[in-house]
Motif scaffolding. Sequence first.
Motif, PDB file in Angstrom:
ATOM      1  N   SER A   1       0.841  -1.200   0.000  1.00 38.73           N
ATOM      2  CA  SER A   1       0.000   0.000   0.000  1.00 38.73           C
ATOM      3  C   SER A   1       0.871   1.242   0.000  1.00 38.73           C
ATOM      4  CB  SER A   1      -0.884   0.024   1.246  1.00 38.73           C
ATOM      5  OG  SER A   1      -1.592  -1.171   1.325  1.00 38.73           O
TER       6      SER A   1
ATOM      7  N   VAL B   1       0.566   4.176  -2.685  1.00 36.06           N
ATOM      8  CA  VAL B   1       0.285   5.574  -2.356  1.00 36.06           C
ATOM      9  C   VAL B   1       1.444   6.438  -2.819  1.00 36.06           C
ATOM     10  CG1 VAL B   1      -0.219   7.217  -0.543  1.00 36.06           C
ATOM     11  CG2 VAL B   1      -1.120   4.925  -0.405  1.00 36.06           C
TER      12      VAL B   1
ATOM     13  N   THR C   1      -4.903   8.669  -1.281  1.00 33.19           N
ATOM     14  CA  THR C   1      -4.449   7.799  -0.192  1.00 33.19           C
ATOM     15  C   THR C   1      -5.622   7.083   0.483  1.00 33.19           C
ATOM     16  OG1 THR C   1      -4.628   9.548   1.470  1.00 33.19           O
ATOM     17  CG2 THR C   1      -2.538   9.370   0.296  1.00 33.19           C
TER      18      THR C   1
ATOM     19  N   TRP D   1      -6.297   3.701   3.636  1.00 33.79           N
ATOM     20  CA  TRP D   1      -6.523   3.966   5.056  1.00 33.79           C
ATOM     21  C   TRP D   1      -6.947   2.700   5.786  1.00 33.79           C
ATOM     22  CZ3 TRP D   1      -9.731   9.141   5.423  1.00 33.79           C
ATOM     23  CH2 TRP D   1      -8.960  10.173   4.863  1.00 33.79           C
TER      24      TRP D   1
ATOM     25  N   GLY E   1      -4.387  11.569   5.421  1.00 31.63           N
ATOM     26  CA  GLY E   1      -3.603  10.906   4.380  1.00 31.63           C
ATOM     27  C   GLY E   1      -2.128  10.868   4.736  1.00 31.63           C
TER      28      GLY E   1
ATOM     29  N   GLY F   1       0.196   7.511   5.930  1.00 36.08           N
ATOM     30  CA  GLY F   1       1.458   7.195   5.261  1.00 36.08           C
ATOM     31  C   GLY F   1       2.603   7.116   6.250  1.00 36.08           C
TER      32      GLY F   1
END
Lengths: 521, 754
Positions: A223, A227, B563, B567, B676, B680
């Motif tokens: 992921s 992203v 993004t 999540w 977001g 990350g």
Amino acid sequence: MITFQTVANPDAFEVPIVEWGALSPLLIMALAPILLVTVSSVVPSFKKASLPTVYTAGAALLSAAVTATLWSDNRLLMDGALTIDRFTLVGWLIIAVGVAAIAMLLDNYIVKQGYFEQIIEWNVLLMISAAGGMIVVAAQDLIVLFVGIEVLSIATYVLVGLHLRKPIAQEAAFKYFILGAVSSGVFAYGIALVYGATGSTYLSEIATSGRNSLGLNPVVDSSLMLVGIALMLGGFAFKVGAAPFHSWTPDVYQGAPTPITAYMASAVKVAAALGFARVMHDAFGEFSVDWQPLVSVLAVLSLVAGSFIGLAQKNLKRILAYSSINHVGFILIAIYALDEGVEALLFYSASYAFTVIGSFGILMMMTQTEPVLAESDDEKMVMIGANKIRNLESADGMTLDDLAGASKRHPLLAGLFAVLLFSQAGVPFTVGFWAKLQAILAAVSVEAYLLAGFAILAAVVAAVLYLRIVVAMYLKSDDSEPARTNYSKLSLIAVVACVLLTVGLGIYPEPLSDLVTNAGS
Amino acid sequence: MFLTLLAISGLVSVIAAASRDKLGKAVFYIAATPLAAAAVVSASWLPDNLPSSQSVSWVDNAGLIFNFAPGSFQAVVSFLVAAIGALIMVYAAGYFGNDREGTGRFAAVLSLFAASMLGLVWAGNIWTLFIFWELTSITSFLLIGHKSTKPSALQSARRALVITAGGGLCLLGGLLILAEGNASTAFTSLSAPTGATGTAAVVLIITAIATKSAQFPFHIWLPGAMDAPTPVSAYLHSATMVKAGIILLALLTPTFASSETWSTAAIAIGVITMLWGAIGALRQFDAKLILAWGTVSQLGLIVTLLGLGEPKAVFAGVSLFVAHAIFKAALFMVVGEIDIRTKTRDIRELSGLAKSMPVAFFVALVSGLSMAGIPPLLGFAAKEAAVEAVLKLEGLTLWTTGAAIIFGSVLTVAYTTRLLIGVFGSSEGRSIEVAKVRLEMTAPAAVLGTASFLGYVFIDQINTLVIEASGEINSQAELYVLYRWPGITDAFLISVAVVLAGTIVGALVSRSKVSEARALGAELVDKAVDGTIRFAGKFTRVVQHGSLPIYVVVMSLVAAASTIPFWFSLEIDGLYRYDNNAQVVLAIFIGLAALVVAFTKSRLGAVLALGFVGLGMAGLFINHGAADLALTQLLVETIIVVGFVLGFSHLSSSFPPVGRIWQEIRIVVSVLVATGVGVGLVAVSSSDVNSKPVDDFFSQSVTTGGGNNVVNVILTDMRALDTLGEVVVLAVVVVGIVALSKAVKEHKTVGVER
């Protein structure tokens, strides 16, 4: 944390090999401005007539010539941070030749707009920025790439704002700077996430730590990677001006001094596009199923925005700005097609670059001879501000209506402009036709039929965009007399060279086609 | 040879453009020369002395080969295009007369068009044809818009461009499908794709043909194109460009011979066009428009005949193709001459021209009778072939298509009668003032008028040509002949009946008050184009509002939104939380400071709070033992705060008030972006991979960099290139500041009021 050791055997220290030869095009572009600053401050007489222009154009052409001597090279430089291959070299060639042409356009501009005092700075910033662009094209490492983008962009922000008498130039510079900073942030964050997922910033290492060999927590790391890719994609999309990240383009292109607009639309855009392709291809090739849909969405939106939405514009620089968004759509199609599209990408980038430089160059020469008819308060203010320099360039630029009768006022420029516009429209026997055809064929060869369909449709609508300009110049009658023509010879040479390339390569595209062959890495 | 001829034409075009009207009408004679040469060369190919093909490898890696390989059909067309082109150039010299304005440009574009048309005709493969096809669209657009004094000309030009360029894109689509399924793109070796893609290809290509050859419902651009100067109407919009679609239809007929869709579509479109065009011609008063609608109708007839694909029909189609090119160009030339000499083309105003313009009358009569299919003219022989072909049909086709063709012929005779009576007949003994004759206009028309007659005299030679040409489209077409005099056959009797009925209808409506046809389709196209532009304008005002905050919000939103899908893929249990309590305290401190930045009204307060965020970061670095990093961070933060404070001295001390909705939007976007970024970060810090490269730096610091301070080694050695880049960025900033400050200085001396 830090433990101190003594160096075991200083004599055994190996001096790393720096491949000066292969780096020289970049070094010339980066060192020439520093030399220019130094020399011009020590020898004030250097700032005379067209000397700085000749210097800049000469340095850029030298860089291009050295690039050409490296033609068969294919290796990594600087401990794997940069790579020299056909792809890089074609990019360097485009940027270097582009800078030479832009410098020649600036020659006309700076004097006409009354900025001769700053001629050194304009040229220095131009060359430094171009050096950044050359790093972007060659970068094999994400941090180096980022630094390259920053060098490329920051110098451009300043260049956009250098026309202080032009209020919309100030606004444009500010917008470009703020939005550019946001996009850089997004981009840097993308890099951080990719680094977090793979533990490397080298494109090749990112590629080998692909999908299945990611860290211990594949869900999280995969992921992260995705992203990161998405954010980097957004950053690149901003830099190349792809929809929906394009909104700055019309405003900034209109506001910026026209030669700088030409620079942004050509070298900056090509550098960003090639860097984009390199990263997507070399680092994220294994994830192509994930990012290709995103790229195709960007491509379709750019094609549509650049053609349909462009129809509403009246201001010529804005029309050309939308047209550049449309061109980005084609470039993105070539990026989408990965290996199949590399040649199309380079061909499109190269042909697009000189077509667009020529177009903006001609527009600049025309605009600078158009008087401002003070109607609005804004324009009056501009006229008071520059009572010596009353032309549309220092105001908001030319509109389609201002073009009426241009074929009589500027017979030569109008003719050259028409050729370049035909090329942008993709009319056969101009280089633009081959560029568009190759992009469409690339899409077909990877079976992206829908994308190819959109490209064809957008090409037709965009053709209307360009032909409207031709119509305005030739078919709208006006009793104008030929204008007093005192363009800089250098600018004229640059523009004519662009037109000759457009037609020459349109009739016989083989040389350019050979140039980009086997560029796929 | 092909390339040489095209290159010469191109060169002549450049010369004409460069001469900028200085040569006056002489430029047209220069432009006529390469066309005359091409006509001679083409004539040498007839009837079966075809040139060897010429190939130029063009873009190797795209597999594009320029190939010229005219067959018998193309050789005939080539001769017509070149010869009529040369005549048109002479005619144009007469048309412009002593008016130099625009002659250079006109001649340049016209010869460019002629060259493109020749290239299209000679094309040996689909891509060569496509390239020239597009060029003819563009040049046609420029020629229609030439008469810039007429406001409708630009509108018409735009309409023509939209339709033909749209057709061009259909063609590209169709050809791409064809090329995918074939190893070679040469016309002689194409095979039709099957199944759904095959149908798609047929639909796309037939649409392209219909747009170019003005077939229903795309015919609407052709009458508008009559705004062009008459040489253009006579050349492009009757004899040549509108035939491009038919040429393509003929070239691809062998490929799609077995396709039901192909022939059904062609016949349906052709029949409707033929009838609709003829009715349109009966409803016009402008002589040029009568001819334009007549052209639409005739093109429909040719498409129908070729679409039938039967040997006899193909043969008749090719005969009509030749006859039509000759008589229609002549008729246009006459109408143009009348226009110039009487200043009108309206058949309600024209009167008594038979006496005052005898040569024009004679030419029009001969050509008109040829169009109506009356002996002793070429049109008669061709029309007889068509009627013969109809009689060969059977069953349903006979009673639908066949009957329609016969009915169409009646209408053709009718509008021809209406045209001739309207233009040359005398009404109420009135006679209209006529300017003196222009030889350069009369002569080319007379040549073509004579050709309609000579074609009949030398029918055997014409016959050989048509047999060769149609044999290429359908090999059995060779079995048929054109008759000079067929004898009293069924076909002849039908023809007599057709002429009688047509004459009566034509005479009845010749002066009667028919309502003038409204170009409904044309209005629709114009509305669609205008609507698109208006919509683009509205859309732009919404999207391209020029507001920087909105741009920033949109960009942040898109980035943050990308993004969102991730999540929920975080595994909460395995996440890294914190190492010690100091981190928690610092994190809360940073968070609070950030909230202050977001909500304070004072600019200075916001800057200071931002400084506290940096301070908190520095604290975190110290907590990790990175004192030098913390020091750097503090330094940077200080400079930034100072910079902001200096910059703010020019602004008011508090932020301008914000609207409620805008405030809410900003909160939503901020939360989204924060989430977001947070997701990350948490993911990165929980990942195991990220510790590896730092280990590398530690272990290599001494061996490769020769230094113990890893950070220093990284900056100056391992990532020295990045450092260099950052230094360059600083240099850029310095140069920028210098340049801007110099500009500001100069700016003030010029004296702008602020």
